[in-house]
Design a protein around this motif. Structure first.
Motif, PDB file in Angstrom:
ATOM      1  N   VAL A  14      60.279  40.044 -66.148  1.00  0.00           N
ATOM      2  CA  VAL A  14      59.323  40.676 -65.133  1.00  0.00           C
ATOM      3  C   VAL A  14      59.292  41.871 -65.818  1.00  0.00           C
ATOM      4  O   VAL A  14      59.754  42.916 -66.282  1.00  0.00           O
ATOM      5  N   ARG A  15      57.592  42.301 -65.833  1.00  0.00           N
ATOM      6  CA  ARG A  15      57.312  43.602 -66.702  1.00  0.00           C
ATOM      7  C   ARG A  15      56.502  44.245 -65.582  1.00  0.00           C
ATOM      8  O   ARG A  15      55.943  45.341 -66.457  1.00  0.00           O
ATOM      9  N   ALA A  16      56.561  44.199 -64.380  1.00  0.00           N
ATOM     10  CA  ALA A  16      55.699  45.093 -63.436  1.00  0.00           C
ATOM     11  C   ALA A  16      56.641  44.828 -62.147  1.00  0.00           C
ATOM     12  O   ALA A  16      56.979  43.854 -61.994  1.00  0.00           O
ATOM     13  N   TYR A  17      56.606  46.232 -61.647  1.00  0.00           N
ATOM     14  CA  TYR A  17      57.605  46.312 -60.542  1.00  0.00           C
ATOM     15  C   TYR A  17      57.074  46.950 -59.375  1.00  0.00           C
ATOM     16  O   TYR A  17      55.984  47.915 -59.386  1.00  0.00           O
ATOM     17  N   LEU A  18      57.622  46.615 -58.368  1.00  0.00           N
ATOM     18  CA  LEU A  18      57.079  47.219 -56.956  1.00  0.00           C
ATOM     19  C   LEU A  18      57.633  48.957 -57.015  1.00  0.00           C
ATOM     20  O   LEU A  18      58.497  49.224 -57.661  1.00  0.00           O
ATOM     21  N   ASP A  19      57.124  49.785 -56.141  1.00  0.00           N
ATOM     22  CA  ASP A  19      57.609  50.910 -56.154  1.00  0.00           C
ATOM     23  C   ASP A  19      58.783  51.084 -55.057  1.00  0.00           C
ATOM     24  O   ASP A  19      58.654  51.377 -54.144  1.00  0.00           O
ATOM     25  N   LEU A 159      67.784  46.339 -71.475  1.00  0.00           N
ATOM     26  CA  LEU A 159      67.460  45.640 -70.187  1.00  0.00           C
ATOM     27  C   LEU A 159      66.808  46.584 -69.489  1.00  0.00           C
ATOM     28  O   LEU A 159      67.216  47.728 -68.881  1.00  0.00           O
ATOM     29  N   VAL A 160      65.624  46.007 -68.676  1.00  0.00           N
ATOM     30  CA  VAL A 160      64.870  46.892 -67.590  1.00  0.00           C
ATOM     31  C   VAL A 160      65.069  46.087 -66.444  1.00  0.00           C
ATOM     32  O   VAL A 160      64.748  44.715 -66.408  1.00  0.00           O
ATOM     33  N   PHE A 161      64.871  46.709 -65.240  1.00  0.00           N
ATOM     34  CA  PHE A 161      65.184  45.858 -63.998  1.00  0.00           C
ATOM     35  C   PHE A 161      64.076  46.588 -62.859  1.00  0.00           C
ATOM     36  O   PHE A 161      64.074  47.818 -62.930  1.00  0.00           O
ATOM     37  N   GLY A 162      63.833  45.615 -61.826  1.00  0.00           N
ATOM     38  CA  GLY A 162      62.873  46.250 -60.951  1.00  0.00           C
ATOM     39  C   GLY A 162      62.610  45.162 -60.104  1.00  0.00           C
ATOM     40  O   GLY A 162      62.413  43.858 -60.476  1.00  0.00           O
ATOM     41  N   TYR A 163      62.119  45.426 -58.829  1.00  0.00           N
ATOM     42  CA  TYR A 163      61.545  44.399 -57.903  1.00  0.00           C
ATOM     43  C   TYR A 163      60.241  43.737 -58.460  1.00  0.00           C
ATOM     44  O   TYR A 163      59.193  44.653 -58.701  1.00  0.00           O
ATOM     45  N   PRO A 164      60.036  42.638 -58.606  1.00  0.00           N
ATOM     46  CA  PRO A 164      58.720  42.150 -59.314  1.00  0.00           C
ATOM     47  C   PRO A 164      57.546  42.643 -58.062  1.00  0.00           C
ATOM     48  O   PRO A 164      57.765  42.105 -57.048  1.00  0.00           O
ATOM     49  N   THR A 165      56.532  42.504 -58.941  1.00  0.00           N
ATOM     50  CA  THR A 165      55.197  42.402 -58.010  1.00  0.00           C
ATOM     51  C   THR A 165      55.071  41.054 -57.610  1.00  0.00           C
ATOM     52  O   THR A 165      55.525  40.180 -58.276  1.00  0.00           O
TER      53      THR A 165
END
Length: 241
Positions: A14-19, A159-165
């Motif tokens: 996942v390379r794009a994340y929700l705010d 590793l980078v983490f975030g909620y996916p778009t």
């Protein structure tokens, strides 16, 4: 297929994340899961750097092959193969340990990678996406300075983490090679040309094996970043000679 196995099959980078931030409770759960990973001799031959400084994230986004999504990630973790802390503990106890060697580095790299994958699986279970950044192994001198890395500590996984778009959630996961080409029974088996072409047929598609391989070789194997990674890794390895 149970829930854990289904999650492993579904997981993709996942390379794009929700705010939307990763909460302190979620981050702790991810880190605690990482620290519960299998480890050689229960030594936990790794140190995890939790990157919370936005300026440092911005710098890593540039030094790791100019990838802006790194700077935008709510959570950034760097897993270091740490051959220093046990040597320091031995010295503290009055022992005379040998210098770490290549075998120690390989063992520590394995420990760090297993811990990182535990973090990925834990995050996935929370609905949090992740992406491995191999470029942390490049630019040795830059990353040593940025992260204050002493001798015998190597940043092997970021590793980078975030909620996916929504787009990232709906994006198709790239195909993996068929298992019969990956799993060899009892001993290694060199694959002949026909099997190699079969293994990559789905990926090559209409382009064909030869053209696909030529493009992939140029984009990955002989690229500037691959050459730089080899240079940086060779520089790290000199510390372990």
């Amino acid at each position: 297929m149970n829930e854990i196995i289904a999650s492993l099959h579904a997981r993709k980078s996942v390379r794009a994340y929700l705010d939307k931030p990763v909460s302190p409770e979620e981050k702790r759960a991810i880190l605690e899961s990482a620290c519960q990973a299998p480890t050689a001799g229960n030594q936990q031959l790794y140190t995890i750097i939790d990157v919370t400084d936005q300026q440092l994230k911005d710098q890593l986004a540039v030094s790791c092959d100019n990838q802006p999504f790194i700077a935008a990630a709510p959570l950034v973790l760097i897993f270091c193969a740490d051959c220093r802390k046990w040597m320091s503990a031995y010295l503290e106890a009055g022992q005379s340990p040998r210098r770490p060697g290549a075998g120690d580095l390989l063992l520590a790299t394995t420990d760090a990678a297993i811990a990182a994958q535990n973090a990925v699986v834990a995050a996935e279970s929370l609905g949090i996406g992740s992406c491995y950044i191999g470029d942390i192994l490049e630019q040795r001198e830059t990353h040593q300075a940025l992260l204050n890395l002493p001798k015998y500590v190597v940043p092997v996984v970021m590793l980078v983490f975030g909620y996916p778009t929504e787009q990232q959630q709906s994006r198709r996961k790239p195909d993996r090679c068929a298992m019969e080409h990956i799993v060899h029974e009892n001993a290694y088996r060199d694959m002949d040309g026909q099997e190699l072409r079969e293994m990559f047929a789905a990926r090559a598609g209409d382009k064909g094996f030869d053209d696909y391989m030529a493009a992939f070789c140029q984009r990955k194997y002989t690229s500037d970043f691959a050459v730089e990674m080899s240079r940086s890794v060779a520089a790290y390895l000199k510390d372990f000679e």
